[in-house]
Design a protein around this motif. Structure first.
Motif, PDB file in Angstrom:
ATOM      1  N   GLY A 235     -32.256  23.973  13.612  1.00 17.35           N
ATOM      2  CA  GLY A 235     -33.399  24.477  13.925  1.00 17.35           C
ATOM      3  C   GLY A 235     -33.882  24.844  14.992  1.00 17.35           C
ATOM      4  N   LEU A 236     -33.411  24.860  15.824  1.00 17.00           N
ATOM      5  CA  LEU A 236     -34.030  24.681  17.297  1.00 17.00           C
ATOM      6  C   LEU A 236     -33.935  26.680  17.813  1.00 17.00           C
ATOM      7  CD1 LEU A 236     -33.817  21.611  19.484  1.00 17.00           C
ATOM      8  CD2 LEU A 236     -35.519  22.284  18.779  1.00 17.00           C
ATOM      9  N   PRO A 237     -33.695  27.401  18.067  1.00 15.50           N
ATOM     10  CA  PRO A 237     -33.098  28.581  18.671  1.00 15.50           C
ATOM     11  C   PRO A 237     -32.424  28.701  20.177  1.00 15.50           C
ATOM     12  CG  PRO A 237     -35.391  28.947  18.648  1.00 15.50           C
ATOM     13  CD  PRO A 237     -35.370  27.454  18.100  1.00 15.50           C
ATOM     14  N   VAL A 238     -31.886  27.680  20.152  1.00 16.12           N
ATOM     15  CA  VAL A 238     -31.399  27.884  21.764  1.00 16.12           C
ATOM     16  C   VAL A 238     -30.699  29.050  22.240  1.00 16.12           C
ATOM     17  CG1 VAL A 238     -29.378  26.918  23.175  1.00 16.12           C
ATOM     18  CG2 VAL A 238     -30.844  25.267  21.128  1.00 16.12           C
ATOM     19  N   SER A 243     -28.675  27.727  28.807  1.00 12.77           N
ATOM     20  CA  SER A 243     -29.896  27.206  28.594  1.00 12.77           C
ATOM     21  C   SER A 243     -30.551  26.025  28.818  1.00 12.77           C
ATOM     22  CB  SER A 243     -30.888  28.202  27.974  1.00 12.77           C
ATOM     23  OG  SER A 243     -30.428  27.503  26.715  1.00 12.77           O
ATOM     24  N   PHE A 244     -29.928  25.001  29.239  1.00 12.26           N
ATOM     25  CA  PHE A 244     -30.088  23.855  29.399  1.00 12.26           C
ATOM     26  C   PHE A 244     -29.468  22.951  29.925  1.00 12.26           C
ATOM     27  CE2 PHE A 244     -27.938  24.265  25.407  1.00 12.26           C
ATOM     28  CZ  PHE A 244     -26.314  22.851  25.588  1.00 12.26           C
ATOM     29  N   PRO A 245     -29.549  21.709  30.311  1.00 10.47           N
ATOM     30  CA  PRO A 245     -29.181  21.045  31.641  1.00 10.47           C
ATOM     31  C   PRO A 245     -27.975  20.578  31.271  1.00 10.47           C
ATOM     32  CG  PRO A 245     -31.846  20.027  31.443  1.00 10.47           C
ATOM     33  CD  PRO A 245     -31.358  21.080  30.052  1.00 10.47           C
ATOM     34  N   VAL A 246     -26.544  21.197  32.200  1.00 12.93           N
ATOM     35  CA  VAL A 246     -25.013  20.459  31.212  1.00 12.93           C
ATOM     36  C   VAL A 246     -25.029  20.388  32.868  1.00 12.93           C
ATOM     37  CG1 VAL A 246     -23.676  21.700  30.796  1.00 12.93           C
ATOM     38  CG2 VAL A 246     -25.278  22.215  30.599  1.00 12.93           C
ATOM     39  N   ILE A 294     -29.614  15.817  21.459  1.00 15.08           N
ATOM     40  CA  ILE A 294     -30.203  16.753  21.145  1.00 15.08           C
ATOM     41  C   ILE A 294     -31.935  16.337  20.537  1.00 15.08           C
ATOM     42  CG2 ILE A 294     -31.113  18.666  19.553  1.00 15.08           C
ATOM     43  CD1 ILE A 294     -28.407  19.183  19.571  1.00 15.08           C
ATOM     44  N   ASP A 295     -33.047  16.597  21.257  1.00 20.62           N
ATOM     45  CA  ASP A 295     -33.804  15.750  20.929  1.00 20.62           C
ATOM     46  C   ASP A 295     -34.863  17.058  20.672  1.00 20.62           C
ATOM     47  OD1 ASP A 295     -36.925  14.746  20.423  1.00 20.62           O
ATOM     48  OD2 ASP A 295     -36.458  13.283  22.321  1.00 20.62           O
ATOM     49  N   VAL A 301     -32.044  19.497  24.958  1.00 16.62           N
ATOM     50  CA  VAL A 301     -31.219  19.484  24.609  1.00 16.62           C
ATOM     51  C   VAL A 301     -30.271  18.560  26.085  1.00 16.62           C
ATOM     52  CG1 VAL A 301     -28.892  21.166  23.813  1.00 16.62           C
ATOM     53  CG2 VAL A 301     -31.421  21.419  23.023  1.00 16.62           C
ATOM     54  N   LYS A 302     -29.879  17.497  26.344  1.00 11.12           N
ATOM     55  CA  LYS A 302     -29.048  17.932  27.419  1.00 11.12           C
ATOM     56  C   LYS A 302     -27.755  17.151  26.826  1.00 11.12           C
ATOM     57  CE  LYS A 302     -30.733  13.329  28.789  1.00 11.12           C
ATOM     58  NZ  LYS A 302     -31.746  13.338  27.835  1.00 11.12           N
TER      59      LYS A 302
END
Ligand code: NHO
Length: 363
Positions: A235-238, A243-246, A294-295, A301-302
């Motif tokens: 349900g998260l529109p990533v 767009s998150f830390p990698v 994923i929290d 998200v990481k």
């Protein structure tokens, strides 16, 4: 009247594609109805198909394809060809091509169902994701991609069931890369010493566990793509896998060296970086692993390195296994855990064949 048929088109006949073909052959023999008719098969260089849609023999398709003098149709033409078939059609994308992925909305809107292990369509822009599922919703065509995360492990179907039955997923955590799993299980084992980082990377490549250029595994993007897919299903529109830390495990100095071989040659000079991280974990009695999480509540998200107690299920993985834990309201403090082989031709093809069976029963 003629028995019910479903036309199958296969794009990509590499490691996964060849295993899929042999599973398809066995399936067609076991389940004569509806008749699964192979109407089109292509690699990036060659194709096999008949203008009248007559069936290609599945058992000899890979060999016939290698000897074919036909070039692949342009992708839009593949869609035209399948949309005009005398019965429902399913496109099986066994490539990792972005171009093929971008074709899904058109194919779906014209009633062609999609089955694929290709991560690109579901982990690209959020707009492509929306276009795919709205095209499917309006035409009734189906789209299944179980093997885009954890190969044949039932990861995506489980997450969908949790969400659709009304459970609240709070957190997803795990080891999502067969390559990274193998590397850390050997570099920082729960018992014994483990080898030098660069030696483990070389060994993993020699055993066929890495991409041809190991940097394609070490940059974390493959894991980021899988997390993007699961986050969206939760349900998260990533927006995208960037767009998150990698955390990338490629030393800055080696990001731009020309080839994978040159990278491997120069990697030993940077062994100390990972050695320090391993030693720091050891001081706390822990081991280091490359994980994704994923929290859902905090939308965090990481992807990167984390330390785990030696007794933690993530620390105790073997070989190139994946492990995925779903923390939900129903399951409480003991997560639902899925574990097993997360890479390899046969297990990846199993997810594709399983999806095909689901699609065929619904169209
Ligand atoms: P190959 O062997 O390179 O084959 C690709 C085929 O596609 C070739 O026949 C090529 O000619 C064709 N092709 C490429 N572009 C084309 C185009 N535009 N038109 C027509 N044909 C085209 O790749 P694989 O190994 O068979 O993989 C196929 C797909 O399965 C990829 O999308 C891959 O990401 C996906 N997949 C593979 C695995 C695996 O284990 N091999 C997994 C999941 C999905 O869970 C696995 C995984 O994530 C492995 C990962 N490296 C890990 O966890 O460490």
């Amino acid at each position: 009247s003629a028995a019910k048929q479903v036309y199958i088109a296969v794009i990509g006949a590499g490691g996964v594609g060849k295993c899929f073909l042999s599973q398809l052959q066995a399936l067609a023999a076991r389940k004569p109805s509806p008749k699964l008719s192979l109407a089109y098969i292509a690699t990036s260089r060659k194709a096999l198909f008949n203008d009248d849609y007559s069936a290609i023999d599945i058992g000899s398709a890979a060999d016939s394809l290698a000897g074919s003098s036909k070039s692949p149709l342009a992708l839009a033409q593949v869609v035209d060809y399948l949309a005009a078939a005398p019965a429902k059609a399913v496109l099986v994308d066994n490539t990792s091509s972005q171009d093929v992925a971008e074709l899904y909305p058109l194919a779906l809107s014209r009633g062609i169902s999609i089955v694929t292990p290709n991560k690109k369509a579901f982990s690209g822009s959020y707009k492509l994701w929306q276009d795919i599922f709205s095209a499917a919703a309006s035409s009734g065509a189906k789209v299944y991609h179980e093997s885009s995360v954890g190969a044949g492990l039932p990861v995506i179907s489980t997450l969908k069931d949790l969400v659709e039955t009304g459970d609240k997923v709070t957190k997803v955590e795990g080891v999502f890369s067969g390559t990274m799993s193998f590397l850390f299980n050997s570099f920082a084992p729960t018992e014994g010493q483990g080898g030098k980082w660069s030696a483990e990377v070389k060994n993993a490549k020699a055993l066929g566990y890495t991409e041809p250029d190991p940097r394609d595994d070490l940059n974390g993007l493959d894991v980021a793509r899988k997390l993007t897919i699961l986050a969206r299903l939760a349900g998260l529109p990533v927006e995208s896998p960037t767009s998150f830390p990698v955390q990338s495990l490629i030393p800055k100095e080696l990001e731009s060296v020309a080839s994978g071989d040159e990278f491997l040659e120069k990697l030993p000079a940077f062994d100390q970086q990972l050695e320090d991280i391993k030693a720091e974990a050891e001081k706390e009695g822990k081991v280091v692993r490359f994980v994704g999480s994923i929290d859902v509540a905090t939308k965090n998200v990481k992807v990167g390195l984390e330390k785990f107690d030696r007794s933690h299920p993530i620390a105790a993985l073997k070989g190139s296994d994946n492990i995925i834990s779903f923390y939900t309201e129903r399951y409480g403090s003991n997560p639902l855990i899925i574990q097993g082989a997360g890479a390899g031709g046969e297990v990846t093809a199993m997810g594709v064949t399983g999806d095909l069976i689901k699609v065929v029963s619904q169209i």
